[in-house]
Scaffold this motif. Structure first.
Motif, PDB file in Angstrom:
ATOM      1  N   LEU A  69      44.094  44.569  36.528  1.00  0.00           N
ATOM      2  CA  LEU A  69      43.694  45.720  37.330  1.00  0.00           C
ATOM      3  C   LEU A  69      42.858  45.270  38.518  1.00  0.00           C
ATOM      4  N   PRO A  70      42.931  45.961  39.627  1.00  0.00           N
ATOM      5  CA  PRO A  70      42.117  45.585  40.801  1.00  0.00           C
ATOM      6  C   PRO A  70      40.664  46.028  40.644  1.00  0.00           C
ATOM      7  N   GLY A  71      39.759  45.269  41.264  1.00  0.00           N
ATOM      8  CA  GLY A  71      38.351  45.644  41.320  1.00  0.00           C
ATOM      9  C   GLY A  71      37.599  45.514  40.027  1.00  0.00           C
ATOM     10  N   THR A  72      38.056  44.662  39.103  1.00  0.00           N
ATOM     11  CA  THR A  72      37.384  44.536  37.805  1.00  0.00           C
ATOM     12  C   THR A  72      36.819  43.127  37.578  1.00  0.00           C
ATOM     13  N   ARG A  74      33.914  41.640  38.110  1.00  0.00           N
ATOM     14  CA  ARG A  74      32.596  41.479  37.482  1.00  0.00           C
ATOM     15  C   ARG A  74      32.666  41.766  35.977  1.00  0.00           C
ATOM     16  N   ALA A  75      33.322  42.857  35.607  1.00  0.00           N
ATOM     17  CA  ALA A  75      33.438  43.205  34.192  1.00  0.00           C
ATOM     18  C   ALA A  75      34.222  42.140  33.430  1.00  0.00           C
ATOM     19  N   ALA A  76      35.287  41.633  34.040  1.00  0.00           N
ATOM     20  CA  ALA A  76      36.082  40.605  33.380  1.00  0.00           C
ATOM     21  C   ALA A  76      35.275  39.320  33.186  1.00  0.00           C
ATOM     22  N   THR A  77      34.463  38.984  34.157  1.00  0.00           N
ATOM     23  CA  THR A  77      33.627  37.782  34.043  1.00  0.00           C
ATOM     24  C   THR A  77      32.646  37.926  32.888  1.00  0.00           C
ATOM     25  N   ILE A  78      32.035  39.096  32.763  1.00  0.00           N
ATOM     26  CA  ILE A  78      31.091  39.325  31.660  1.00  0.00           C
ATOM     27  C   ILE A  78      31.789  39.199  30.315  1.00  0.00           C
ATOM     28  N   LEU A  79      32.990  39.784  30.206  1.00  0.00           N
ATOM     29  CA  LEU A  79      33.711  39.726  28.939  1.00  0.00           C
ATOM     30  C   LEU A  79      34.125  38.300  28.575  1.00  0.00           C
ATOM     31  N   VAL A  80      34.545  37.526  29.563  1.00  0.00           N
ATOM     32  CA  VAL A  80      34.891  36.127  29.285  1.00  0.00           C
ATOM     33  C   VAL A  80      33.672  35.375  28.754  1.00  0.00           C
ATOM     34  N   ALA A 124      36.119  28.727  28.706  1.00  0.00           N
ATOM     35  CA  ALA A 124      34.905  28.192  29.315  1.00  0.00           C
ATOM     36  C   ALA A 124      35.169  27.823  30.773  1.00  0.00           C
ATOM     37  N   GLY A 125      36.342  27.215  31.030  1.00  0.00           N
ATOM     38  CA  GLY A 125      36.708  26.901  32.408  1.00  0.00           C
ATOM     39  C   GLY A 125      36.906  28.153  33.236  1.00  0.00           C
ATOM     40  N   SER A 126      37.476  29.182  32.634  1.00  0.00           N
ATOM     41  CA  SER A 126      37.668  30.455  33.334  1.00  0.00           C
ATOM     42  C   SER A 126      36.330  31.069  33.724  1.00  0.00           C
ATOM     43  N   PHE A 127      35.370  31.008  32.812  1.00  0.00           N
ATOM     44  CA  PHE A 127      34.049  31.569  33.093  1.00  0.00           C
ATOM     45  C   PHE A 127      33.388  30.832  34.254  1.00  0.00           C
ATOM     46  N   ALA A 128      33.491  29.489  34.225  1.00  0.00           N
ATOM     47  CA  ALA A 128      32.901  28.702  35.301  1.00  0.00           C
ATOM     48  C   ALA A 128      33.582  29.003  36.640  1.00  0.00           C
ATOM     49  N   ALA A 129      34.902  29.133  36.629  1.00  0.00           N
ATOM     50  CA  ALA A 129      35.630  29.433  37.865  1.00  0.00           C
ATOM     51  C   ALA A 129      35.230  30.801  38.418  1.00  0.00           C
ATOM     52  N   ARG A 130      35.078  31.777  37.562  1.00  0.00           N
ATOM     53  CA  ARG A 130      34.703  33.119  38.007  1.00  0.00           C
ATOM     54  C   ARG A 130      33.294  33.129  38.590  1.00  0.00           C
ATOM     55  N   LEU A 131      32.377  32.388  37.948  1.00  0.00           N
ATOM     56  CA  LEU A 131      31.007  32.329  38.461  1.00  0.00           C
ATOM     57  C   LEU A 131      30.955  31.701  39.850  1.00  0.00           C
ATOM     58  N   HIS A 135      38.180  33.744  41.282  1.00  0.00           N
ATOM     59  CA  HIS A 135      38.680  34.628  40.233  1.00  0.00           C
ATOM     60  C   HIS A 135      40.171  34.429  39.966  1.00  0.00           C
ATOM     61  N   ARG A 136      40.894  33.991  40.959  1.00  0.00           N
ATOM     62  CA  ARG A 136      42.318  33.733  40.740  1.00  0.00           C
ATOM     63  C   ARG A 136      42.503  32.616  39.709  1.00  0.00           C
ATOM     64  N   LEU A 137      41.773  31.519  39.888  1.00  0.00           N
ATOM     65  CA  LEU A 137      41.838  30.435  38.907  1.00  0.00           C
ATOM     66  C   LEU A 137      41.317  30.917  37.559  1.00  0.00           C
ATOM     67  N   GLY A 138      40.255  31.718  37.604  1.00  0.00           N
ATOM     68  CA  GLY A 138      39.698  32.247  36.359  1.00  0.00           C
ATOM     69  C   GLY A 138      40.711  33.055  35.571  1.00  0.00           C
ATOM     70  N   ARG A 139      41.498  33.864  36.259  1.00  0.00           N
ATOM     71  CA  ARG A 139      42.526  34.648  35.583  1.00  0.00           C
ATOM     72  C   ARG A 139      43.603  33.749  34.988  1.00  0.00           C
TER      73      ARG A 139
END
Length: 284
Positions: A69-72, A74-80, A124-131, A135-139
């Motif tokens: 979904l678009p615009g999510t 921050r929420a996705a980063t917290i959940l990861v 863990a890598g996804s979380f680091a990428a998002r921070l 976010h594309r790599l994080g996804r």
């Protein structure tokens, strides 16, 4: 079916014991008994591990939805982050259960743990990428991690439903006992604090006498069907208990409750009474 056949081969792969046996000894030697009982789920009514995995799996599944979904972001980063952190205690509970399982179960358990560790690494890598703002790599990493976690879940299902790991091994014996009262033993033949074994049909039952009370329970241990008839009667917290000679699971005679692991399941208890000097037992 391909995965099933592969796991059946894993069960017979002795080379995995080179890694599994030292790890098993290390877990057994390192963790204190109270912590092991906590991680097994003693007092919970069943193993802790399947409860503990709900948080990381739920967080990661929710992330997969948000990432579509678009615009999510921050929420996705917290959940990861939440899922990654919660995976650690879930893994601790899992490896504690694993250390007390049979050799074939431990071999499959290594594959289960390996898939989940790979998933944890991707998240863990996804979380680091998002921070870092990528976010594309994080996804991408999160979806890859979800695929690895799904494989781990399939292997976990093989452990639970094919190999019966961590389930109550004594419970099926109840299904082999007919309704009604069954004569099992003479009251005067019982020696206090010494377990005796009798049979109801083909089902072995354990009879113990403590004072003027008698207990009849399934004789095969709920953990790995160890012979409780060869176990010792001990007192814990003022209550008489029987200790399984195989792995040390300890059950309170009064109600079958597990007081020490590795079993996290109570020992099935039968109703009992004494009629005309004979101990009788019936389904609960």
């Amino acid at each position: 079916m391909v995965l099933q056949r592969l796991l059946e081969r894993v069960e017979k792969t002795g080379e995995l014991d080179r890694a599994g046996d030292p790890l098993q000894r290390g877990v057994r030697a390192t963790l204190p008994r109270r912590l092991k009982d906590l991680l097994h789920g003693v007092g919970l009514g069943h193993p802790l591990h399947p409860v503990a995995v709900q948080l990381p799996v739920g967080a990661w599944m929710s992330t997969a939805v948000l990432d579509a979904l678009p615009g999510t972001e921050r929420a996705a980063t917290i959940l990861v982050g939440v899922g990654t952190a919660a995976a650690l205690p879930a893994a601790a509970a899992g490896v504690t259960d694993w250390s007390e399982q049979s050799r074939e179960q431990r071999r499959v358990g290594l594959v289960h743990a390996g898939a989940n560790m790979i998933a944890l690494g991707f998240y863990a890598g996804s979380f680091a990428a998002r921070l870092s703002g990528n976010h594309r790599l994080g996804r991408t990493l999160a979806y890859t991690g979800l695929a690895a976690a799904g494989l781990g879940a399939y292997v976990g299902g093989h452990l639970s439903f094919r190999q019966a790991a961590a389930v109550n091994q004594a419970e099926p014996y109840l299904r082999q006992i007919d309704d009604g009262w069954h004569d099992v033993y003479g009251w005067d033949e019982l020696t206090e604090n010494r377990p005796e074994v009798a049979r109801i049909g083909e089902v072995p039952v354990l009879i113990t006498r403590v004072g003027d009370k008698v207990t009849v329970m399934m004789e095969r241990c709920a953990h790995q069907t160890g012979p409780l008839g060869d176990g010792e009667i001990t007192e814990i917290g003022g209550a008489a208990c029987v200790v399984c000679p195989w792995h040390g699971s300890t059950f309170r005679l009064a109600d079958g409750a597990v007081v020490r692991g590795p079993s996290a399941n109570d020992q099935p208890l039968l109703r009992s009474r004494v009629v005309d000097g004979r101990v009788q037992a019936a389904l609960p």
